[in-house]
Design an enzyme around this catalytic site. Structure first.
Site, short mmCIF file in Angstrom:
data_model
loop_
_atom_site.label_atom_id
_atom_site.label_comp_id
_atom_site.label_asym_id
_atom_site.label_seq_id
_atom_site.Cartn_x
_atom_site.Cartn_y
_atom_site.Cartn_z
N SER A 40 0.81 -1.23 0.00
CA SER A 40 0.00 0.00 0.00
C SER A 40 0.84 1.28 0.00
O SER A 40 0.34 2.34 -0.35
CB SER A 40 -0.92 0.01 1.22
OG SER A 40 -0.16 -0.04 2.41
N ASP A 336 -2.13 8.68 7.66
CA ASP A 336 -3.04 7.86 8.46
C ASP A 336 -2.22 6.96 9.39
O ASP A 336 -1.04 7.25 9.62
CB ASP A 336 -4.01 7.06 7.56
CG ASP A 336 -3.31 6.03 6.68
OD1 ASP A 336 -2.11 5.76 6.90
OD2 ASP A 336 -3.96 5.49 5.77
N HIS A 339 0.58 5.25 6.73
CA HIS A 339 1.20 5.77 5.51
C HIS A 339 1.64 7.23 5.64
O HIS A 339 0.90 8.04 6.19
CB HIS A 339 0.22 5.64 4.35
CG HIS A 339 -0.35 4.26 4.20
ND1 HIS A 339 -1.60 3.91 4.67
CD2 HIS A 339 0.18 3.14 3.67
CE1 HIS A 339 -1.82 2.62 4.42
NE2 HIS A 339 -0.75 2.13 3.82
#
Ligand SMILES: *[C@@H]1O[C@H](CO)[C@@H](O)[C@H](O)[C@H]1NC(C)=O
Ligand SMILES: *[C@@H]1O[C@H](CO)[C@@H](O)[C@H](O)[C@H]1NC(C)=O
Length: 372
Positions: A40, A336, A339
């Site tokens: 991600s 967040d 990340h």
């Protein structure tokens, strides 16, 4: 037209042609293509159509990205978006799921949120594209690319040998596997040392497959200091100064075992195991640590909380659909629970791209790799 005006006119055309050429040259990237493998941290939409909780194609993800919520797990650009810009690409490298035809020649992003070196990693969140599958997807791309070289494998291999390959894997093999004992048995099946060795054995095979498919200039990224991300700080009451004491050091120690082995693997690949290969090891652990230690220099005011999220440190649940993020994203290292923000990604990319210090990129930086 008289001779003179004809001369002026053709001179004008020549000028036009020259300036158009200069323009298109300015837009030529330093390498012909850029292929990306990862999770991600660099996924840019491959998970959008997949049944998983690891998705980010909703607001406020992408709030600072011109195309909005593309599936990137941050407010703006990812680390590889920043690298693509530094390499001189005029467009970001597109996700595998939407790339067809001649666009393949510029490179493809295969990354998938929640993915890891091990296939089962990330199953707690749903479906994903693990590294083994990302490598097969690249093999599929190579088959399609061959068409553009009229089946001339040598020409294709020569082209691929100039491209940059980026692989950032391993974070989820810890976060969404080893350190998640409710879902996985690896934490009790392996010591941290044996687990790092097992991961590196699989990863070595996967990277060798990329080499066999034509990759020569390969950048591999270490796992970041995930004992210090807001998600961990929320779980274990840390405040995350990054200086060490408040991060979860047992997690960081496990990561360092993996990273040390990865750096040695890069040495082995470069020193004859894969002839003609040029691997670069990116120390994102050190890179992120420096970001926290020198936060004020970069204009960061918040180093231990996500800009968007729920609960302690905004780190207990990831940023929810339509949730209101913090006002000034530039003051946060983390977007967040997991990340980095756009700004943090750009600073880290610049350091690994051109820093002369081997503590960010080893044995050479990405700019040097590109010009080899
Ligand atoms: C660090 O993380 C591990 C693994 O999740 C956990 O068992 C441990 O309690 C944590 N330690 C601290 C000091 O937070
Ligand atoms: C974290 O803090 C809470 C409340 O202050 C406390 O009840 C809990 O025991 C702490 N947990 C750890 C792992 O220190």
């Amino acid at each position: 037209m008289g001779n003179f005006s004809e001369l002026v006119f053709s001179g004008f055309l020549a000028l036009l042609w020259l300036s158009a050429r200069a323009c298109s040259q300015a837009q030529e990237p330093q390498v012909p293509c850029f292929f990306i493998f990862g999770d991600s941290l660099v996924d840019n939409g491959n998970n959008n159509g997949i049944l998983t909780l690891a998705r980010a194609n909703y607001r406020p993800y992408g709030i600072d990205f011109p195309q909005g919520d593309t599936g990137r797990f941050t407010n703006g650009r990812t680390y590889v978006d920043a690298l693509a810009q530094l390499l001189g690409f005029s467009n970001y490298i597109p996700p595998y799921v939407r790339t067809r035809g001649p666009a393949l020649l510029r490179g493809v992003n295969y990354a998938s949120g929640a993915a890891g070196i091990r296939d089962e990693t990330g199953n707690n969140l749903g479906d994903h594209i693990p590294m083994n599958q990302q490598v097969s997807n690249f093999a599929n791309t190579v088959v399609h690319m061959r068409r553009f070289f009229r089946g001339d494998t040598n020409a294709l291999n020569s082209y691929l040998s100039k491209c940059i390959f980026y692989s950032g894997m391993g974070s989820n093999d810890y976060l969404n596997n080893y350190f998640m004992p409710d879902f996985y048995t690896t934490g009790s099946d392996y010591t941290t040392k044996a687990y790092a060795a097992a991961l590196l054995q699989d990863y070595s095979r996967q990277l060798t497959e990329l080499y066999e498919l034509g990759a020569r200039k390969v950048v591999v990224t270490s796992v970041g200091q995930i004992g210090c991300i807001p998600y961990q700080l929320a779980r274990f009451n840390g405040s995350g100064s990054g200086s060490g004491s408040q991060c979860n050091e047992s997690i960081n120690k496990a990561i360092i075992l993996f990273n040390t082995g990865l750096r040695k693997l890069v040495d082995r690949f470069n020193n004859g195991q894969l002839p003609g290969a040029k691997f670069v090891y990116l120390d994102s652990f050190q890179n992120a640590k420096d970001l926290v230690l020198n936060a004020a220099t970069y204009g960061f005011e918040v180093v231990d909380k996500g800009c968007c999220g729920v609960g302690k440190n905004n780190g207990q649940i990831t940023c929810l659909p339509l949730q209101e993020p913090c006002d000034d994203r530039r003051k946060y290292i983390f977007w967040d629970a997991f990340h980095p923000t756009d700004v943090a990604n750009i600073i880290m990319a610049k350091k690994s791209f051109s820093s002369k210090s081997q503590s960010y990129a080893y044995p050479i930086n990405i700019q040097q790799l590109a010009t080899l």
